[in-house]
Design a protein around this motif. Sequence first.
Motif, short mmCIF file in Angstrom:
data_model
loop_
_atom_site.label_atom_id
_atom_site.label_comp_id
_atom_site.label_asym_id
_atom_site.label_seq_id
_atom_site.Cartn_x
_atom_site.Cartn_y
_atom_site.Cartn_z
N SER A 30 0.84 -1.03 0.29
CA SER A 30 0.14 0.26 -0.13
C SER A 30 0.80 1.44 -0.40
O SER A 30 0.50 2.27 -0.70
CB SER A 30 -1.00 -0.06 0.77
OG SER A 30 -1.16 -1.11 0.63
N GLN A 31 1.87 1.24 0.47
CA GLN A 31 3.17 1.98 1.33
C GLN A 31 3.12 2.69 -0.24
O GLN A 31 3.52 3.69 -1.01
CB GLN A 31 3.61 2.52 1.78
CG GLN A 31 4.69 3.42 2.26
CD GLN A 31 4.53 4.89 2.51
OE1 GLN A 31 3.36 4.63 3.04
NE2 GLN A 31 4.33 5.36 1.56
N ARG A 34 1.13 4.62 -3.23
CA ARG A 34 1.08 5.82 -2.31
C ARG A 34 2.16 5.92 -2.95
O ARG A 34 1.99 7.48 -3.66
CB ARG A 34 0.77 5.40 -1.04
CG ARG A 34 -0.87 5.35 -0.23
CD ARG A 34 -0.35 6.24 0.52
NE ARG A 34 -0.27 5.34 1.78
CZ ARG A 34 -0.30 3.92 2.16
NH1 ARG A 34 -1.01 3.33 2.14
NH2 ARG A 34 0.47 3.30 3.10
N GLN A 35 3.13 6.26 -3.53
CA GLN A 35 4.53 6.67 -3.56
C GLN A 35 4.12 6.74 -4.83
O GLN A 35 4.37 7.79 -5.54
CB GLN A 35 5.60 6.15 -3.52
CG GLN A 35 6.11 6.18 -1.56
CD GLN A 35 7.09 4.89 -1.40
OE1 GLN A 35 7.41 3.96 -2.62
NE2 GLN A 35 7.58 5.27 -0.25
N GLN A 37 1.38 6.98 -6.70
CA GLN A 37 0.38 7.63 -7.03
C GLN A 37 0.85 8.93 -7.12
O GLN A 37 0.30 10.17 -7.67
CB GLN A 37 -0.68 7.47 -6.30
CG GLN A 37 -2.22 7.77 -6.65
CD GLN A 37 -2.65 7.88 -7.74
OE1 GLN A 37 -2.83 6.74 -8.03
NE2 GLN A 37 -3.20 8.67 -8.86
N SER A 38 1.47 9.50 -5.67
CA SER A 38 2.26 10.69 -5.68
C SER A 38 2.90 10.80 -7.27
O SER A 38 3.13 12.22 -7.25
CB SER A 38 2.61 10.71 -4.53
OG SER A 38 3.64 11.78 -4.69
N ASP A 41 0.40 12.13 -9.35
CA ASP A 41 -0.15 13.23 -9.47
C ASP A 41 0.59 14.13 -9.97
O ASP A 41 0.37 15.54 -10.04
CB ASP A 41 -0.48 13.31 -8.08
CG ASP A 41 -1.93 12.34 -7.54
OD1 ASP A 41 -2.09 11.65 -8.51
OD2 ASP A 41 -2.16 12.14 -5.90
#
Length: 109
Positions: A30-31, A34-35, A37-38, A41
Motif C-alpha cells: 500500500s505504501q 501511494r508513492q 500515485q504521488s 499526481d
Amino acid sequence: MDDHTNRNLSPKSTATDQIDGDPAVWAAFSQNFRQVQSVLDRNRLLIQQVNDNHQSKLHDNLVHNVSLIQEINANISKVVSMYSDLSSNFSTVCHHHRSAANTNSSDNR
C-alpha cells in the motif's frame, strides 16, 4: 478428515491464507502504491503547467517547459522503477509463501 481440515492442508489455500493474514506485507505494498500515485499526481500537475505555458506562447514560459518536461520524463522513469520493484517484491512474497505452504503441506502428511 472433514472438509475444513482438507482445505487448510491445501497448498493454495495455505499460501492465500498466509498472504491475506500478513498485514505487514499489505502495508508495504500500500505504501509503495501511494508513492507511485504521488509521482503520477505530480506529473499530472506538471503536464497541466506545460499545457498552460504552451498556450500562453510566452517565450519565458516555453523555455520553462524544457525543465518541466525533463522532470516529467524523470518521474516516468521513477514510476517504471517503482512498478518493477513492486513486481519483484510481489513475486518474492508469493514465492516465499508458496514455499512455506508446501513445507506445511509436507509436514502434515
